[in-house]
Design an enzyme around this catalytic site. Structure first.
Site, mmCIF file in Angstrom:
data_model
loop_
_atom_site.group_PDB
_atom_site.id
_atom_site.type_symbol
_atom_site.label_atom_id
_atom_site.label_comp_id
_atom_site.label_asym_id
_atom_site.label_seq_id
_atom_site.Cartn_x
_atom_site.Cartn_y
_atom_site.Cartn_z
ATOM 1 N N GLU A 136 0.791 -1.227 0.000
ATOM 2 C CA GLU A 136 0.000 0.000 0.000
ATOM 3 C C GLU A 136 0.830 1.287 0.000
ATOM 4 O O GLU A 136 0.999 1.950 1.033
ATOM 5 C CB GLU A 136 -0.989 0.015 1.172
ATOM 6 C CG GLU A 136 -1.994 -1.118 1.101
ATOM 7 C CD GLU A 136 -3.161 -0.945 2.055
ATOM 8 O OE1 GLU A 136 -3.097 -0.091 2.950
ATOM 9 O OE2 GLU A 136 -4.159 -1.670 1.889
ATOM 10 N N GLU B 183 -5.588 -8.342 -0.189
ATOM 11 C CA GLU B 183 -6.358 -8.099 1.035
ATOM 12 C C GLU B 183 -7.797 -7.768 0.651
ATOM 13 O O GLU B 183 -8.035 -7.032 -0.304
ATOM 14 C CB GLU B 183 -5.839 -6.897 1.842
ATOM 15 C CG GLU B 183 -4.532 -7.113 2.545
ATOM 16 C CD GLU B 183 -4.112 -5.899 3.375
ATOM 17 O OE1 GLU B 183 -4.985 -5.111 3.808
ATOM 18 O OE2 GLU B 183 -2.896 -5.750 3.578
HETATM 19 C C1 FCB Z 1 -4.912 -2.303 5.017
HETATM 20 C C2 FCB Z 1 -3.577 -2.692 5.620
HETATM 21 C C3 FCB Z 1 -3.671 -3.819 6.605
HETATM 22 C C4 FCB Z 1 -4.884 -3.702 7.483
HETATM 23 C C5 FCB Z 1 -6.128 -3.496 6.658
HETATM 24 C C6 FCB Z 1 -7.396 -3.418 7.460
HETATM 25 O O1 FCB Z 1 -4.859 -0.985 4.604
HETATM 26 O O2 FCB Z 1 -2.693 -3.069 4.605
HETATM 27 O O3 FCB Z 1 -2.469 -3.847 7.317
HETATM 28 O O4 FCB Z 1 -4.707 -2.716 8.421
HETATM 29 O O5 FCB Z 1 -5.999 -2.334 5.905
#
Ligand code: FCB
Length: 485
Positions: free
Chosen positions: A204, A392
């Site tokens: 990110e 994610e």
């Molecule tokens: C993302 C992050 C991860 C976690 C999720 C909820 O932005 O990469 O570490 O905090 O959100």
């Protein structure tokens, strides 16, 4: 502090088009769910060999911050600074995975996942960020990875998930940090060459640059001006690019390299050709300093013109490194943004979240399952990666343990609807090959500390027991059937 938009965007252009929120709420409450439920036998199968996984990150789960020779990180410093993290929470203990990783691997095995996205803490390998490596740190990860392999689970290793060694002077403001990162990446790839086949360089970009140096709500908590922020962003993408080169040079051939990015994805306000084209154009232009630079190996003229004198200093060779070819693209997908066609010079207008937009327990986690479909489709149509993973996707909930159970139907609802939209992207022929659910268990949620639970296992932080929630049982059923349940 904890409530701002984790995509790093401020709310903007509210008003007009309440339809944006309507789209999200509508799909969530009825269509998708009814289609699957009513027919009983109606299944939505995923392709053979679709990769099912869970994701975590080192600082969020490990604890053991003073053990095994680990050096300090900017998150240790930040979380110990009063007022920075909810309740003064820190990652000192977190889920204690430094000691309890065998338990975590057992959870993964019970779920039936084939893969696990984990991160390596740079400061366990290089306590000072660079210089002398620390064998004990490496040994820890060898043990974790060996336990995964013994359970038949493939590690997908992120090399930087925000826990930057704090002894590196000037953190991401310093160009040298990008070189230190590449040295660490190359060294680690060599050392784990017999164990790891998949790497994600960084997690990110927008978060570890903008949230940390512009909004100041993540470590190191700075609020810099535009010129400095653009330079930080440049150092972020440069680190990624130099990291790819270092991985190629040091990992065995066949090792797959990608990035896990939270690209801001624009959902068309309605699915008509002109709004779709506008949303695609917005996705490309609004990510110009991040994923677009990486996938295209250059900064868009529109970005450079907009930045003017604040544009980053770029040295010869930087853009070639930044544009290094990837084996896969991985996207973290949570909250949507919207775009609509416009006859302005850009051809699109973006729409932020409406005050009434529905969100999950984290205020930034606006709901809009369509973002899952458009993430895969826009990325495919813009850059044609051969493989896309979702690195994610998940939801926070105010989980309550009642009679020994956590029936997190809200998280299941969220996951089912997002997975339905990922499924739609596969159906349309886009190359989505795997999905990592965030997260295996409740953990340290950055500036929100332990107040926001994202796990499909409930972590009792007093006893360190991990208890499967309803969502864990549901996810294991999805995996077992290889179909949406
Ligand atoms: C993302 C992050 C991860 C976690 C999720 C909820 O932005 O990469 O570490 O905090 O959100």
């Amino acid at each position: 502090m904890a409530g701002s938009n984790r995509n790093g965007l401020n709310r903007r252009e509210l008003g007009r088009l309440a339809a944006g929120a309507g789209l999200a709420g509508g799909a969530l409450s009825s269509g998708v769910v009814r289609a699957a439920g009513a027919a009983g036998s109606m299944t939505r199968p995923f392709p053979d060999k679709f990769l099912w996984g869970c994701a975590t990150a080192s600082y969020q789960i490990e604890g053991g911050v003073h053990e095994g020779g680990r050096g300090p990180t900017i998150w240790d410093v930040f979380s110990h600074t009063p007022g920075k993290v909810a309740n003064g929470d820190t990652g000192d203990v977190a889920c204690d995975s430094y000691h309890r990783y065998p338990q975590d691997v057992a959870l993964l095995k019970a779920l039936g996942v084939s893969s696990y996205r984990m991160s390596i803490a740079w400061s366990r390998i290089f306590p000072d960020g660079r210089g002398k490596p620390n064998a004990a740190g490496l040994d820890y990860y060898k043990r974790v990875i060996d336990a995964l392999h013994a359970a038949g689970i493939e590690p997908y290793v992120t090399l930087f998930h925000w826990d930057l060694p704090s002894r590196l002077p000037g953190e991401w403001q310093n160009r040298d940090t990008a070189y230190a990162y590449a040295d660490y990446a190359g060294y680690t790839a060599r050392a784990l060459g017999d164990r790891v086949r998949h790497y994600m360089t960084v997690n990110e970009l927008r978060c570890f640059t903008d949230l940390s140096h512009l909004q100041g709500i993540h470590a190191p908590g700075l609020k810099l001006g535009a010129k400095a922020v653009n330079q930080v962003r440049h150092h972020g993408v440069l680190a990624h690019g130099l990291g790819v080169q270092a991985l190629r040079a040091n990992a065995p051939s066949g090792t797959q390299v990608g990035i896990a990015d939270n690209t801001v994805i624009y959902v068309p306000v309605m699915e008509t050709p002109e709004h779709i084209a506008a949303a695609r154009a917005a996705t490309r232009a609004e990510n110009a300093m991040f994923l677009t630079a990486i996938m295209e190996g250059r900064y868009l003229d529109s970005y450079l013109a907009g930045a003017g004198a604040d544009a980053p200093v770029v040295k010869p060779g930087d853009m070639a490194a930044i544009g290094s070819k990837l084996d896969f693209l991985a996207l973290n997908v949570y909250a949507p943004e919207w775009a609509r066609a416009s006859d302005n010079a850009k051809g699109y207008e973006t729409i932020g979240h409406l005050p009434q937009s529905p969100h999950m327990a984290s205020p930034w986690l606006y709901v809009g399952p369509e973002v899952a479909y458009w993430a895969v489709r826009h990325a495919s149509e813009l850059w044609h990666p051969s493989t896309i993973y979702i690195s994610e996707n998940g939801s926070s909930a105010d989980d309550q343990m009642i009679n020994g159970r956590v029936d997190d139907v809200d998280r299941v609802m969220y996951l089912r609807n997002y997975l339905g939209q990922f499924h739609r992207a596969i159906d349309d022929g886009f190359p989505l090959k795997g999905y990592f659910l965030w997260s295996l268990m409740d953990n340290f949620e950055w500036a929100d500390g332990y107040t926001k639970r994202f796990g499909i296992h409930y972590t009792d932080f007093a006893t360190q027991q991990r208890i499967p929630k309803l969502s864990a049982k549901w996810y294991s059923e999805v995996i077992r059937r290889n179909a949406l349940v």
